[in-house]
Each structure stands twice: as C-alpha cells, then as structure tokens.
Design a protein around this motif. Structure first.
Motif, PDB file in Angstrom:
ATOM      1  N   MET A   1       0.850  -1.179   0.000  1.00 41.40           N
ATOM      2  CA  MET A   1       0.000   0.000   0.000  1.00 41.40           C
ATOM      3  C   MET A   1       0.896   1.243   0.000  1.00 41.40           C
ATOM      4  O   MET A   1       1.772   1.370   0.834  1.00 41.40           O
ATOM      5  CB  MET A   1      -0.908  -0.023   1.225  1.00 41.40           C
ATOM      6  N   GLY A   2       0.678   2.143  -0.972  1.00 47.93           N
ATOM      7  CA  GLY A   2       1.495   3.345  -1.090  1.00 47.93           C
ATOM      8  C   GLY A   2       1.047   4.443  -0.140  1.00 47.93           C
ATOM      9  O   GLY A   2      -0.080   4.467   0.333  1.00 47.93           O
ATOM     10  N   ARG A   3       1.975   5.336   0.104  1.00 42.19           N
ATOM     11  CA  ARG A   3       1.647   6.489   0.946  1.00 42.19           C
ATOM     12  C   ARG A   3       0.880   7.517   0.134  1.00 42.19           C
ATOM     13  O   ARG A   3       1.119   7.699  -1.057  1.00 42.19           O
ATOM     14  CB  ARG A   3       2.935   7.125   1.469  1.00 42.19           C
ATOM     15  N   ILE A   4      -0.026   8.187   0.794  1.00 44.54           N
ATOM     16  CA  ILE A   4      -0.776   9.259   0.147  1.00 44.54           C
ATOM     17  C   ILE A   4       0.078  10.515   0.209  1.00 44.54           C
ATOM     18  O   ILE A   4       0.541  10.906   1.283  1.00 44.54           O
ATOM     19  CB  ILE A   4      -2.136   9.484   0.841  1.00 44.54           C
ATOM     20  N   LYS A   5       0.303  11.122  -0.958  1.00 41.64           N
ATOM     21  CA  LYS A   5       1.129  12.324  -1.023  1.00 41.64           C
ATOM     22  C   LYS A   5       0.350  13.532  -0.511  1.00 41.64           C
ATOM     23  O   LYS A   5      -0.744  13.816  -0.983  1.00 41.64           O
ATOM     24  CB  LYS A   5       1.572  12.568  -2.456  1.00 41.64           C
ATOM     25  N   LYS A   6       0.921  14.197   0.466  1.00 45.22           N
ATOM     26  CA  LYS A   6       0.334  15.414   1.010  1.00 45.22           C
ATOM     27  C   LYS A   6       0.574  16.572   0.042  1.00 45.22           C
ATOM     28  O   LYS A   6       1.660  16.694  -0.506  1.00 45.22           O
ATOM     29  CB  LYS A   6       1.021  15.716   2.344  1.00 45.22           C
ATOM     30  N   PRO A   7      -0.431  17.411  -0.204  1.00 48.37           N
ATOM     31  CA  PRO A   7      -0.212  18.549  -1.106  1.00 48.37           C
ATOM     32  C   PRO A   7       0.847  19.494  -0.543  1.00 48.37           C
ATOM     33  O   PRO A   7       0.864  19.795   0.651  1.00 48.37           O
ATOM     34  CB  PRO A   7      -1.567  19.246  -1.174  1.00 48.37           C
ATOM     35  N   THR A   8       1.722  19.968  -1.420  1.00 43.50           N
ATOM     36  CA  THR A   8       2.751  20.923  -1.013  1.00 43.50           C
ATOM     37  C   THR A   8       2.145  22.325  -0.947  1.00 43.50           C
ATOM     38  O   THR A   8       1.021  22.556  -1.408  1.00 43.50           O
ATOM     39  CB  THR A   8       3.904  20.938  -2.030  1.00 43.50           C
ATOM     40  N   GLN A   9       2.913  23.272  -0.413  1.00 43.56           N
ATOM     41  CA  GLN A   9       2.439  24.654  -0.391  1.00 43.56           C
ATOM     42  C   GLN A   9       2.227  25.154  -1.816  1.00 43.56           C
ATOM     43  O   GLN A   9       1.259  25.855  -2.091  1.00 43.56           O
ATOM     44  CB  GLN A   9       3.429  25.549   0.351  1.00 43.56           C
ATOM     45  N   CYS A  10       3.106  24.768  -2.726  1.00 39.47           N
ATOM     46  CA  CYS A  10       2.942  25.165  -4.134  1.00 39.47           C
ATOM     47  C   CYS A  10       1.637  24.616  -4.694  1.00 39.47           C
ATOM     48  O   CYS A  10       0.919  25.327  -5.401  1.00 39.47           O
ATOM     49  CB  CYS A  10       4.127  24.689  -4.970  1.00 39.47           C
ATOM     50  N   ASP A  11       1.338  23.365  -4.380  1.00 38.67           N
ATOM     51  CA  ASP A  11       0.084  22.765  -4.838  1.00 38.67           C
ATOM     52  C   ASP A  11      -1.116  23.558  -4.322  1.00 38.67           C
ATOM     53  O   ASP A  11      -2.055  23.849  -5.073  1.00 38.67           O
ATOM     54  CB  ASP A  11      -0.046  21.319  -4.351  1.00 38.67           C
ATOM     55  N   LYS A  12      -1.078  23.896  -3.048  1.00 38.48           N
ATOM     56  CA  LYS A  12      -2.191  24.624  -2.432  1.00 38.48           C
ATOM     57  C   LYS A  12      -2.348  26.024  -3.033  1.00 38.48           C
ATOM     58  O   LYS A  12      -3.467  26.479  -3.301  1.00 38.48           O
ATOM     59  CB  LYS A  12      -1.980  24.735  -0.921  1.00 38.48           C
ATOM     60  N   ILE A  13      -1.236  26.703  -3.252  1.00 37.63           N
ATOM     61  CA  ILE A  13      -1.281  28.056  -3.811  1.00 37.63           C
ATOM     62  C   ILE A  13      -1.797  28.022  -5.246  1.00 37.63           C
ATOM     63  O   ILE A  13      -2.645  28.831  -5.635  1.00 37.63           O
ATOM     64  CB  ILE A  13       0.107  28.718  -3.726  1.00 37.63           C
ATOM     65  N   TYR A  14      -1.317  27.071  -6.042  1.00 32.93           N
ATOM     66  CA  TYR A  14      -1.779  26.939  -7.426  1.00 32.93           C
ATOM     67  C   TYR A  14      -3.278  26.662  -7.456  1.00 32.93           C
ATOM     68  O   TYR A  14      -4.018  27.293  -8.220  1.00 32.93           O
ATOM     69  CB  TYR A  14      -0.993  25.832  -8.125  1.00 32.93           C
ATOM     70  N   LYS A  15      -3.732  25.750  -6.630  1.00 31.17           N
ATOM     71  CA  LYS A  15      -5.163  25.418  -6.578  1.00 31.17           C
ATOM     72  C   LYS A  15      -5.978  26.651  -6.163  1.00 31.17           C
ATOM     73  O   LYS A  15      -7.033  26.920  -6.736  1.00 31.17           O
ATOM     74  CB  LYS A  15      -5.404  24.275  -5.603  1.00 31.17           C
ATOM     75  N   TYR A  16      -5.485  27.404  -5.172  1.00 35.20           N
ATOM     76  CA  TYR A  16      -6.188  28.606  -4.719  1.00 35.20           C
ATOM     77  C   TYR A  16      -6.312  29.608  -5.874  1.00 35.20           C
ATOM     78  O   TYR A  16      -7.374  30.169  -6.115  1.00 35.20           O
ATOM     79  CB  TYR A  16      -5.466  29.250  -3.535  1.00 35.20           C
ATOM     80  N   MET A  17      -5.213  29.821  -6.605  1.00 34.27           N
ATOM     81  CA  MET A  17      -5.248  30.783  -7.706  1.00 34.27           C
ATOM     82  C   MET A  17      -6.166  30.302  -8.834  1.00 34.27           C
ATOM     83  O   MET A  17      -6.778  31.120  -9.515  1.00 34.27           O
ATOM     84  CB  MET A  17      -3.837  31.055  -8.235  1.00 34.27           C
ATOM     85  N   LYS A  18      -6.266  28.991  -9.055  1.00 36.71           N
ATOM     86  CA  LYS A  18      -7.162  28.457 -10.081  1.00 36.71           C
ATOM     87  C   LYS A  18      -8.626  28.708  -9.716  1.00 36.71           C
ATOM     88  O   LYS A  18      -9.451  28.926 -10.593  1.00 36.71           O
ATOM     89  CB  LYS A  18      -6.956  26.945 -10.262  1.00 36.71           C
ATOM     90  N   THR A  19      -8.947  28.666  -8.430  1.00 35.93           N
ATOM     91  CA  THR A  19     -10.337  28.809  -8.001  1.00 35.93           C
ATOM     92  C   THR A  19     -10.708  30.222  -7.560  1.00 35.93           C
ATOM     93  O   THR A  19     -11.879  30.508  -7.357  1.00 35.93           O
ATOM     94  CB  THR A  19     -10.659  27.822  -6.855  1.00 35.93           C
ATOM     95  N   HIS A  20      -9.724  31.093  -7.396  1.00 39.94           N
ATOM     96  CA  HIS A  20      -9.963  32.481  -6.981  1.00 39.94           C
ATOM     97  C   HIS A  20      -9.297  33.406  -7.994  1.00 39.94           C
ATOM     98  O   HIS A  20      -8.115  33.714  -7.882  1.00 39.94           O
ATOM     99  CB  HIS A  20      -9.415  32.749  -5.581  1.00 39.94           C
ATOM    100  N   LYS A  21     -10.056  33.848  -8.970  1.00 37.95           N
ATOM    101  CA  LYS A  21      -9.526  34.643 -10.079  1.00 37.95           C
ATOM    102  C   LYS A  21      -8.962  35.991  -9.638  1.00 37.95           C
ATOM    103  O   LYS A  21      -8.179  36.598 -10.358  1.00 37.95           O
ATOM    104  CB  LYS A  21     -10.603  34.848 -11.153  1.00 37.95           C
ATOM    105  N   ARG A  22      -9.369  36.469  -8.454  1.00 38.20           N
ATOM    106  CA  ARG A  22      -8.839  37.748  -7.965  1.00 38.20           C
ATOM    107  C   ARG A  22      -7.365  37.643  -7.603  1.00 38.20           C
ATOM    108  O   ARG A  22      -6.678  38.635  -7.477  1.00 38.20           O
ATOM    109  CB  ARG A  22      -9.624  38.225  -6.750  1.00 38.20           C
TER     110      ARG A  22
END
Length: 76
Positions: A1-22
C-alpha cells in the motif's frame, strides 16, 4: 500500500489561484495555504513553467492606513 502524497504549499497556492480569479496575497497565502513565504513559492511555480502575473494593490489596514501589497494571479 502506497503512501498518500500530502499537497505541497505550491500545490495549495496553485489550486487557490485556479479557483480564486482575484489572485492571492501574502496574508491570504498564510491564512488559506499555511505559507509564510509566498514570493518564494511563486518563484518555485514559475520555475515549473506556471505563468503568473503580479501587481500592487492598495488595501486599508486595521489601523486605517492605506498600503500597497503584491497580488499574484495566474496569467490568462
């Protein structure tokens, strides 16, 4: 069973910018992504090929002072 990869800060920031156009500011990054060094993470994202624009925006502080802060947005 593989480990679940935790989102990095870069992942979180990119996702935030994708969902918040401001866009995202340093305070928003700290509150929503747990990131204290937004400029560093933006640099990391740009090095990965993500197109990001930045601009200064005026905001009013809790003490009523008007200041300029940098806001980052995904390029369209």
């Amino acid at each position: 069973m593989g480990r679940i990869k935790k989102p990095t800060q870069c992942d979180k920031i990119y996702k935030y910018m994708k969902t918040h156009k401001r866009g995202i500011t340093a305070l928003t990054a700290l509150r929503h992504c747990g990131c204290f060094d937004l400029a560093g993470r933006i640099r990391d994202l740009k090095e990965r090929g993500v197109k990001i624009n930045s601009e200064y925006v005026k905001v009013v502080t809790a003490t009523g002072e008007q200041v300029r802060i940098k806001q980052y947005k995904l390029a369209e």
